[in-house]
Motif scaffolding. Sequence first.
Motif, PDB file in Angstrom:
ATOM      1  N   GLU A   1       0.814  -1.215   0.000  1.00 18.40           N
ATOM      2  CA  GLU A   1       0.000   0.000   0.000  1.00 18.40           C
ATOM      3  C   GLU A   1       0.850   1.269   0.000  1.00 18.40           C
TER       4      GLU A   1
ATOM      5  N   LYS B   1       0.742  -0.207  -5.015  1.00 17.25           N
ATOM      6  CA  LYS B   1       0.452  -1.442  -5.741  1.00 17.25           C
ATOM      7  C   LYS B   1      -0.774  -2.114  -5.141  1.00 17.25           C
ATOM      8  N   HIS B   2      -1.415  -2.952  -5.956  1.00 16.44           N
ATOM      9  CA  HIS B   2      -2.631  -3.617  -5.499  1.00 16.44           C
ATOM     10  C   HIS B   2      -2.329  -4.874  -4.683  1.00 16.44           C
ATOM     11  N   PHE B   3      -1.278  -5.602  -5.084  1.00 23.89           N
ATOM     12  CA  PHE B   3      -0.962  -6.836  -4.371  1.00 23.89           C
ATOM     13  C   PHE B   3      -0.224  -6.530  -3.074  1.00 23.89           C
ATOM     14  N   SER B   4      -0.682  -7.144  -2.010  1.00 23.08           N
ATOM     15  CA  SER B   4      -0.033  -7.003  -0.711  1.00 23.08           C
ATOM     16  C   SER B   4       0.348  -8.380  -0.206  1.00 23.08           C
TER      17      SER B   4
ATOM     18  N   ASN C   1      -5.909 -14.115  -6.001  1.00 28.50           N
ATOM     19  CA  ASN C   1      -5.368 -12.757  -6.004  1.00 28.50           C
ATOM     20  C   ASN C   1      -3.893 -12.774  -6.380  1.00 28.50           C
TER      21      ASN C   1
ATOM     22  N   ALA D   1      -2.207 -11.120  -9.753  1.00 30.32           N
ATOM     23  CA  ALA D   1      -1.106 -10.169  -9.625  1.00 30.32           C
ATOM     24  C   ALA D   1       0.076 -10.586 -10.494  1.00 30.32           C
TER      25      ALA D   1
ATOM     26  N   ASN E   1      -0.172  -9.340 -13.962  1.00 31.68           N
ATOM     27  CA  ASN E   1      -0.122  -7.889 -14.114  1.00 31.68           C
ATOM     28  C   ASN E   1       1.327  -7.399 -14.012  1.00 31.68           C
TER      29      ASN E   1
ATOM     30  N   GLU F   1       2.591  -5.019 -11.298  1.00 33.07           N
ATOM     31  CA  GLU F   1       2.807  -5.478  -9.928  1.00 33.07           C
ATOM     32  C   GLU F   1       4.271  -5.813  -9.657  1.00 33.07           C
TER      33      GLU F   1
END
Length: 252
Positions: free
Chosen positions: A22, A26-29, A48, A52, A55, A58
Amino acid sequence: MTTKKRKLLANNDVEENYTPAEKRGKHFSAKWFRDNLFNGNEIKALRNFLEACKNEEEGDVVGEYFAAGGDAMEIIKLLDRKTDKNDLLFTVPLLSVLNQIIASEMRSGEEFHRSTEAACRQLLYSHLNTVHFMLSAEGSSQSRRIILTLLAAIVTANPQLAKEVLAHVNFPTSDLKRLTTLVKPQDKNNTRTCFIRFIMAFLIGGDVHVIKLLTDKKGFDIPVISRLVHCDSDGSDHVATKAGLTSSFLFY
């Protein structure tokens, strides 16, 4: 990621300068992913992770997961805990994630993580029934493609693991016929193509002992290999040819 850092991560050490996703926009955590692996949202977390990986924005998803303290054994242990180990809604994404980890390590050109090698052995020794189920008629075409792709990656990554795959994974005649039959020629990633890649994985390393074990494997005889030869409409041979693949079997 440097070799030194990767070796540290292979021992389950968390990278000191790890920054949560975060804070990097980025979207992936990786933290969210690991938390959800153990709170009942495993399937959502696994999917998920796979999304990622598709993408490019990512970045190195597997590297981030390792940096957050994760490893391949953490993934395979989810299967250890699962009551219904043949639940394809669970096993397909889980083994797809394991495949992504192996592929990422091979691309890095660095030493194979001990945890990843251990996870591969855990699959072969503790979850062989699941492997056979995914290859069988009871599995789905997707499960067959996924497990063949994973096995090919395992074989390519490590000659010793290649020998262990040959020693443990069985291919009954009925399964071989299903795996070598061309059903959807328009699909470049059909089951038959995945099986060819699996066979080729044993050959490309050039390890004589591995190839000898392959030729001695029950069911992997010349008639089976000959079914892998397929001519396109223009007459060109696909992937496996009599001059290439079959001769490799004859000379070892």
